[in-house]
Design a protein around this motif. Structure first.
Motif, PDB file in Angstrom:
ATOM      1  N   GLY B  82       0.893  -1.206  -0.260  1.00  0.00           N
ATOM      2  CA  GLY B  82       0.349  -0.179   0.131  1.00  0.00           C
ATOM      3  C   GLY B  82       0.957   1.153  -0.115  1.00  0.00           C
ATOM      4  N   GLY B  83       1.665   0.855  -0.100  1.00  0.00           N
ATOM      5  CA  GLY B  83       3.084   2.273   0.351  1.00  0.00           C
ATOM      6  C   GLY B  83       3.164   3.622   1.427  1.00  0.00           C
ATOM      7  N   VAL B  84       1.967   3.092   2.317  1.00  0.00           N
ATOM      8  CA  VAL B  84       1.539   3.142   3.366  1.00  0.00           C
ATOM      9  C   VAL B  84       3.440   3.321   4.371  1.00  0.00           C
ATOM     10  N   ASN B  85       3.169   4.956   4.864  1.00  0.00           N
ATOM     11  CA  ASN B  85       4.051   5.097   6.009  1.00  0.00           C
ATOM     12  C   ASN B  85       4.637   4.180   6.827  1.00  0.00           C
ATOM     13  N   PRO B  86       5.796   3.558   7.194  1.00  0.00           N
ATOM     14  CA  PRO B  86       5.976   2.842   8.176  1.00  0.00           C
ATOM     15  C   PRO B  86       5.197   2.986   9.818  1.00  0.00           C
ATOM     16  N   PHE B  87       5.869   4.359  10.075  1.00  0.00           N
ATOM     17  CA  PHE B  87       5.186   4.789  11.533  1.00  0.00           C
ATOM     18  C   PHE B  87       3.287   4.765  11.564  1.00  0.00           C
ATOM     19  N   VAL B  88       2.753   5.097  10.432  1.00  0.00           N
ATOM     20  CA  VAL B  88       1.252   5.048  10.631  1.00  0.00           C
ATOM     21  C   VAL B  88       0.771   3.002  10.610  1.00  0.00           C
ATOM     22  N   ALA B  89       1.933   2.660   9.624  1.00  0.00           N
ATOM     23  CA  ALA B  89       1.383   1.234   9.847  1.00  0.00           C
ATOM     24  C   ALA B  89       1.532   0.426  10.378  1.00  0.00           C
ATOM     25  N   VAL B  90       1.970   0.407  11.474  1.00  0.00           N
ATOM     26  CA  VAL B  90       2.147   0.107  12.709  1.00  0.00           C
ATOM     27  C   VAL B  90       0.762   0.391  13.473  1.00  0.00           C
ATOM     28  N   LEU B  91       0.526   1.554  13.153  1.00  0.00           N
ATOM     29  CA  LEU B  91      -0.656   1.801  14.341  1.00  0.00           C
ATOM     30  C   LEU B  91      -1.796   1.057  13.520  1.00  0.00           C
ATOM     31  N   LEU B  92      -2.731   1.030  11.914  1.00  0.00           N
ATOM     32  CA  LEU B  92      -2.754   0.438  11.408  1.00  0.00           C
ATOM     33  C   LEU B  92      -2.944  -1.280  11.747  1.00  0.00           C
ATOM     34  N   ALA B  93      -1.946  -1.988  12.367  1.00  0.00           N
ATOM     35  CA  ALA B  93      -0.983  -3.153  12.188  1.00  0.00           C
ATOM     36  C   ALA B  93      -2.260  -3.522  13.595  1.00  0.00           C
ATOM     37  N   GLY B  94      -2.508  -2.234  14.335  1.00  0.00           N
ATOM     38  CA  GLY B  94      -3.084  -2.494  15.412  1.00  0.00           C
ATOM     39  C   GLY B  94      -4.683  -2.731  15.447  1.00  0.00           C
ATOM     40  N   LEU B  95      -4.989  -2.132  14.444  1.00  0.00           N
ATOM     41  CA  LEU B  95      -6.440  -1.480  14.426  1.00  0.00           C
ATOM     42  C   LEU B  95      -6.956  -2.782  13.858  1.00  0.00           C
ATOM     43  N   VAL B  96      -6.537  -3.074  12.760  1.00  0.00           N
ATOM     44  CA  VAL B  96      -6.577  -4.501  12.168  1.00  0.00           C
ATOM     45  C   VAL B  96      -6.871  -5.488  13.168  1.00  0.00           C
ATOM     46  N   ALA B  97      -5.273  -5.762  13.634  1.00  0.00           N
ATOM     47  CA  ALA B  97      -5.442  -6.661  15.426  1.00  0.00           C
ATOM     48  C   ALA B  97      -6.963  -6.921  15.725  1.00  0.00           C
ATOM     49  N   PHE B  98      -6.866  -5.326  16.823  1.00  0.00           N
ATOM     50  CA  PHE B  98      -8.282  -5.069  17.055  1.00  0.00           C
ATOM     51  C   PHE B  98      -9.840  -5.822  15.788  1.00  0.00           C
ATOM     52  N   LEU B  99      -9.788  -5.400  14.903  1.00  0.00           N
ATOM     53  CA  LEU B  99     -10.721  -5.833  14.074  1.00  0.00           C
ATOM     54  C   LEU B  99     -11.146  -7.221  14.105  1.00  0.00           C
ATOM     55  N   VAL B 100      -9.880  -7.876  13.339  1.00  0.00           N
ATOM     56  CA  VAL B 100      -9.692  -9.209  13.667  1.00  0.00           C
ATOM     57  C   VAL B 100     -10.389 -10.083  15.197  1.00  0.00           C
ATOM     58  N   ALA B 101     -10.095  -9.500  16.567  1.00  0.00           N
ATOM     59  CA  ALA B 101     -10.549  -9.870  17.389  1.00  0.00           C
ATOM     60  C   ALA B 101     -11.848  -9.309  17.920  1.00  0.00           C
ATOM     61  N   ILE B 102     -12.878  -8.842  16.984  1.00  0.00           N
ATOM     62  CA  ILE B 102     -13.512  -8.854  17.030  1.00  0.00           C
ATOM     63  C   ILE B 102     -14.896 -10.386  16.864  1.00  0.00           C
ATOM     64  N   PRO B 103     -14.535 -11.005  14.964  1.00  0.00           N
ATOM     65  CA  PRO B 103     -15.255 -12.403  15.382  1.00  0.00           C
ATOM     66  C   PRO B 103     -14.213 -13.650  16.434  1.00  0.00           C
ATOM     67  N   THR B 104     -13.524 -13.722  16.496  1.00  0.00           N
ATOM     68  CA  THR B 104     -12.571 -14.740  17.385  1.00  0.00           C
ATOM     69  C   THR B 104     -13.190 -14.537  18.671  1.00  0.00           C
ATOM     70  N   MET B 105     -13.474 -13.181  19.516  1.00  0.00           N
ATOM     71  CA  MET B 105     -14.190 -13.701  20.374  1.00  0.00           C
ATOM     72  C   MET B 105     -15.710 -13.820  20.124  1.00  0.00           C
ATOM     73  N   ALA B 106     -16.297 -13.442  18.781  1.00  0.00           N
ATOM     74  CA  ALA B 106     -17.277 -13.858  19.039  1.00  0.00           C
ATOM     75  C   ALA B 106     -17.359 -15.399  18.838  1.00  0.00           C
ATOM     76  N   LEU B 107     -16.351 -15.950  19.089  1.00  0.00           N
ATOM     77  CA  LEU B 107     -16.949 -17.369  18.773  1.00  0.00           C
ATOM     78  C   LEU B 107     -15.911 -18.320  19.888  1.00  0.00           C
ATOM     79  N   VAL B 108     -14.592 -18.002  19.739  1.00  0.00           N
ATOM     80  CA  VAL B 108     -14.209 -18.305  21.208  1.00  0.00           C
ATOM     81  C   VAL B 108     -15.124 -18.403  22.233  1.00  0.00           C
ATOM     82  N   PHE B 109     -15.578 -17.018  23.101  1.00  0.00           N
ATOM     83  CA  PHE B 109     -15.816 -16.848  24.392  1.00  0.00           C
ATOM     84  C   PHE B 109     -17.187 -17.638  24.494  1.00  0.00           C
ATOM     85  N   ARG B 110     -17.856 -18.581  23.230  1.00  0.00           N
ATOM     86  CA  ARG B 110     -18.491 -19.709  23.199  1.00  0.00           C
ATOM     87  C   ARG B 110     -17.755 -21.178  24.285  1.00  0.00           C
TER      88      ARG B 110
END
Lengths: 237, 352
Positions: B82-110
């Motif tokens: 994507g050509g994003v600056n790595p300093f910004v991409a580090v934060l975006l990576a956190g956001l992606v992990a957060f978004l993946v956590a939501i469906p993961t939680m819905a699954l494993v919290f059962r």
């Protein structure tokens, strides 16, 4: 309106039926003693009222609302406090913090109000002096006091006492009795499971006997204890 | 012996001073030490997060590496593709992990307890397999970050080391402060009660479900950012190493258990020990892992509260205080001794 109205309540675990179609009412500010042989369903009844278990059938009305499916913490926040038969302290937290948890979360109080509530509950139960000790280091009597103290800090409308005098000497259980009396004066209704009959006799205005998950007798404590069926089942006479 | 508490203030001062010194790391340390410390900071973040989940919220996850890997691949995607600056991409990576956590939680919290542990592991492995299938991300054998991305971190190698160092330091500091402030909050009071007795916590009004959701969603972005920083240092992603169950989950569990689960000091102490051992036992090859494993089993058997539990008993104070005290007036009544004035003693023979 009754504070608690239990209708046709049943609970079974797998094939084992522990509570069978139980009907029970509790008035505001009443002290109801509960006795019964081991396995009669006493503690299960508490677990159903406090939300540890969900009923298999039937309903539990508290102040007119069916709370049978509500979570334990929501019931606590509605004013249902309980003690555990085997004390369950937050062992690594201080005595003060144990009580604070109840005041903050169960009582829903602001930090300042919760602190005051916790301090008052510690004073009332005679635990104030031990406030800084890790709860895991308390003696049995103090652990029982802590159970009571935590339940008080939520400012209960309904207090469920599960064998609070069990395992204590007569002098110790009398000391706890004094605290229970004061809590009652502050305006809580109490359901009290107890094997120590002389403790119950002093405070309970009504006594029920559970047997096989159902009600065997219900009424004035002395009349209930004189009932031949109760004597046969519970007192072994 | 009882006067050990007088060391509390100097020790805490030392800890703060150490943290301040680390902030100036690139001016104080050479490249090798900086790399070493960068790894330490990342592992510390993973340890703090696993401790919060398993030590307090009773979410014994074996799938922490899933979010680390997601962060790693997200960083690669944002920067290399994507050509994003790595300093910004580090934060975006956190956001992606957060978004993946939501469906993961819905699954494993059962699931609960051991099933939850296995469930989190399965999800992490599924994420790894998915990462290996994604087009443009190197598939099974992985891919290296383009030189241009590395250059955005600094013109010279030493400037790049410094940039990554500071990213890792800032992340570790943020993870520590977040955990610290959380544990000092009302929610933290409930979490600490959950740590000690979950059923009794629920019975006293602690909303167990909300606390678990909060912890799970809070830790995911930290794990994702850690994965991104690790990738910046390694300059490479691959399913096997970016989603390494050994490195990002198993070692982390060792560290937290040895250091002391359910405390804030434990994960720090455990991670420190991990790096000291790794440094000193590197010549032993795989034996160093056997030593580490044996040490964590010995800890579980002999001192379940870990090294910090042992130290805590001797010191009698918390190095990082998160506990609460009553009002001064209340406490003042009991400073005179065990039977102070004004204490209301309950009578053993109350008047009828």
């Amino acid at each position: 309106m009754n504070l608690v109205e239990i209708r046709r309540l049943s609970k079974s675990f797998g094939g084992l039926s522990v509570i069978n179609g139980l009907d029970l009412q509790l008035g505001e500010n009443e002290i109801l003693g509960v006795i019964g042989p081991n396995g009669a369903g006493k503690t299960t009844l508490f677990n159903l009222i406090s939300g540890v278990h969900a009923p298999s059938e039937g309903s539990i009305f508290y102040r007119g609302v069916d709370i049978g499916r509500a979570q334990a913490w929501d019931r606590c926040r509605l004013g249902i406090g309980r003690t555990f038969q085997v004390p369950r302290p937050y062992a690594r937290m201080s005595v003060y913090e144990n009580v604070l948890v109840a005041a903050v979360h169960g009582g829903g109080l602001s930090s300042r109000a919760a602190r005051k509530e916790a301090e008052q509950a510690l004073d009332l139960t005679g635990l104030a002096r031990r406030y800084a000790e890790p709860a895991g280091q308390l003696t049995l009597l103090d652990l029982k006091r802590l159970e009571l103290c935590r339940a008080l800090a939520i400012r209960p409308r309904l207090l469920l006492l599960d064998e609070i005098a069990g395992g204590l000497t007569d002098a110790e259980s009398l000391a706890l009795l004094d605290i229970v009396r004061q809590v009652h004066r502050r305006g809580a209704a109490i359901i009290w499971i107890e094997h120590v009959l002389h403790a119950l006799r002093r405070l309970a205005s009504r006594l029920v006997v559970l047997h096989g998950g159902g009600l065997l007798a219900d009424g004035d404590p002395e009349a209930v204890l004189a009932d031949p069926r109760v004597k046969a089942v519970y007192l072994g006479e | 012996m009882a006067k050990l508490t007088s060391y509390a203030a100097p020790l805490r001062g030392l800890l703060v001073l150490g943290a301040v010194a680390l902030a100036f790391g690139p001016w104080l340390f050479g490249g090798v030490t900086q790399i070493f410390l960068t790894q330490f900071f990342c592992m510390l973040v993973l340890a703090l997060m696993w401790n919060l989940l398993a030590g307090y919220a009773d979410i014994v996850t074996l799938g922490q590496h899933g979010f680390v890997g997601v962060g790693a691949y997200a960083l690669y995607g944002f920067t290399a593709l994507g050509g994003v600056n790595p300093f910004v991409a580090v934060l975006l990576a956190g956001l992606v992990a957060f978004l993946v956590a939501i469906p993961t939680m819905a699954l494993v919290f059962r699931l609960r307890a051991v099933y939850l542990a296995v469930g989190t592991w399965v999800v992490a492995e599924a994420l790894m397999l998915t990462a290996g299938k994604l087009p443009g991300l190197g598939q099974g054998s992985g891919a290296s970050l383009p030189v241009a991305v590395a250059r955005m971190l600094g013109a010279t190698p030493s400037a790049r080391f410094a940039s990554i160092y500071w990213l890792a330091f800032a992340l570790a500091l943020a993870a520590f402060l977040t955990t610290y402030l959380l544990l000092r909050s009302r929610i933290g009071l409930g979490l600490t009660a959950m740590r000690d007795n979950e059923e009794a916590a629920g019975a006293m009004g602690v909303d167990l479900r909300r606390a678990r959701i909060l912890c799970f969603l809070l830790t995911a972005p930290f794990l994702g950012v850690a994965g991104a920083v690790i990738t910046l240092q390694k300059l490479r992603v691959s399913p096997m190493s970016s989603f390494s169950v050994n490195e990002w989950t198993v070692f982390v569990i060792f560290n937290v258990v040895i250091g002391g689960i359910g405390s804030l000091e434990g994960p720090i102490l455990g991670t420190l020990l991990f790096f000291v051992l790794r440094d000193h036992l590197a010549d032993l090859g795989p034996w160093h892992l056997i030593v580490l494993g044996a040490l964590s089993i010995a800890t579980m058997l002999l001192e379940p509260r870990g090294l910090w539990g042992l130290a805590r008993r001797a010191l009698n104070f918390d190095l990082i205080p998160v506990s609460r005290a009553p009002s001064r007036e209340f406490a003042a009544r009991f400073q005179g001794g065990p039977t102070p004035q004004g204490e209301r003693e309950i009578s053993a023979h109350p008047a009828e």
